[in-house]
Every structure is written in C-alpha cells, then in structure tokens.
Write an enzyme that holds these catalytic residues in place. Structure first.
Site, PDB file in Angstrom:
ATOM      1  N   SER A 224      14.143  32.395  21.465  1.00 37.75           N
ATOM      2  CA  SER A 224      15.135  33.459  21.446  1.00 37.75           C
ATOM      3  C   SER A 224      16.373  33.022  22.233  1.00 37.75           C
ATOM      4  CB  SER A 224      14.526  34.752  21.980  1.00 37.75           C
ATOM      5  OG  SER A 224      15.331  35.851  21.648  1.00 37.75           O
TER       6      SER A 224
ATOM      7  N   GLU B   5      25.966  40.832   7.876  1.00 42.40           N
ATOM      8  CA  GLU B   5      26.338  39.710   7.021  1.00 42.40           C
ATOM      9  C   GLU B   5      27.839  39.422   7.067  1.00 42.40           C
ATOM     10  OE1 GLU B   5      24.556  37.377   5.412  1.00 42.40           O
ATOM     11  OE2 GLU B   5      22.885  38.289   6.449  1.00 42.40           O
TER      12      GLU B   5
ATOM     13  N   HIS C 248      16.441  34.227  15.569  1.00 43.52           N
ATOM     14  CA  HIS C 248      16.032  35.398  14.760  1.00 43.52           C
ATOM     15  C   HIS C 248      16.948  35.481  13.536  1.00 43.52           C
ATOM     16  CE1 HIS C 248      13.761  36.629  18.300  1.00 43.52           C
ATOM     17  NE2 HIS C 248      14.883  36.645  18.994  1.00 43.52           N
TER      18      HIS C 248
END
Length: 162
Positions: free
Chosen positions: A24, A42, A66
């Site tokens: 992470s 996006e 992620h």
C-alpha cells in the site's frame, strides 16, 4: 519518516543489499516522489494530486497501489503529466514488483501498469485551471502480468523466461 532513525535504518539495510518491502503506501514511499493524496476516479482533474518526498530507494518512478481496484489510472496519468521524466507504475492488489538493480519482475495475481510520459506531445497540466480535465497525448502504456519483467533504464517490458 524523513531524517528519522527509521529512515536511516531502512536506507542502511537497502544499501547493504537487504530486502526492503512495502505494501500500500509502503510501496509508494519507495520512490523519490510519492503520491500522498488524490481522488480515485478515471478522469483526472488538474490540481487534484498531492505529492511528497519518498525514501528514494527506487529512482525515476512514481508508484500507485490498489490500482485497478480503486480506478486509479487517471490519478497515475496525472502524476506522469506533472513528472513526465518518471515512469508511473500502478500495482493491483495481491500483486507486487520485485526490483533488482534496474529492472523488476511482476509477482502475484493482478496486473502492473507502466505509464511512460517520455514521448508526451501535448499536456495542458501547466496552463489548465484547477478542476479542468487533463489533456495528455503520447503516453505509452504497458500492462504486465505475473512473470513479466520491465527494464527501468530502457523503459521496455520483457517476457518471463524460465
């Protein structure tokens, strides 16, 4: 962590050939510049990213994590637009890159995305107002799976060789 005993210890371990790993945000901090904040959508809007100095163990890259799970392609492209000399690397969950020297190998069940801005022909990041949609032309994108390799110096992917 800058200029703390923890940083000095990690840097010493790394310089002596030891393994330094992070998941992470721990993966993102391996770079010279790390993403600290930015919406996961996006479409990237100019001015949405906050970056800060990282450890600098991996030079010439910005890592986001992620990646597919949180829709971070726009965020990574925004980082590359602001830093076109670096490679943007997006790493999915349950996935890692094993960096050795000037290359890495993909491990795990997800993908790794490498955005190369070295051939950008147009970007509006400098003149756009905060909140405007990013316009970016000429970015090269590589999508890598487990076993694929990537040469950070040549900026080229390779195939797994048993």
């Amino acid at each position: 962590m800058a200029d703390t005993p923890v940083e000095h210890c990690l840097r010493e371990i790394y310089q002596e050939g030891g393994v330094v790993a992070g998941t992470s945000a721990g993966a993102s901090m391996m770079c010279e510049t790390m993403l600290v904040k930015g919406r996961s959508e996006e479409t990237y809007r100019v001015g949405e990213l906050q970056m800060a100095p990282g450890l600098g163990l991996i030079r010439g890259v910005i890592i986001d994590q992620h990646f597919a799970e949180r829709g971070r392609m726009g965020r990574l492209l925004g980082a590359v637009a602001q830093n076109p000399r670096v490679l943007g690397i997006g790493i999915d969950e349950d996935t890692a890159i094993l960096v050795r020297g000037e290359s890495f190998t993909v491990l795990g069940s997800g993908g790794v995305y490498v955005a190369d801005g070295s051939d950008i022909t147009h970007s509006n990041v400098a003149e756009a107002r905060t909140g405007e949609t990013l316009s970016l032309h000429g970015v090269r994108l590589h999508v890598l799976a487990a076993g694929d390799t990537f040469d950070l110096q040549a900026r080229e992917p390779g195939l797994y060789r048993a």
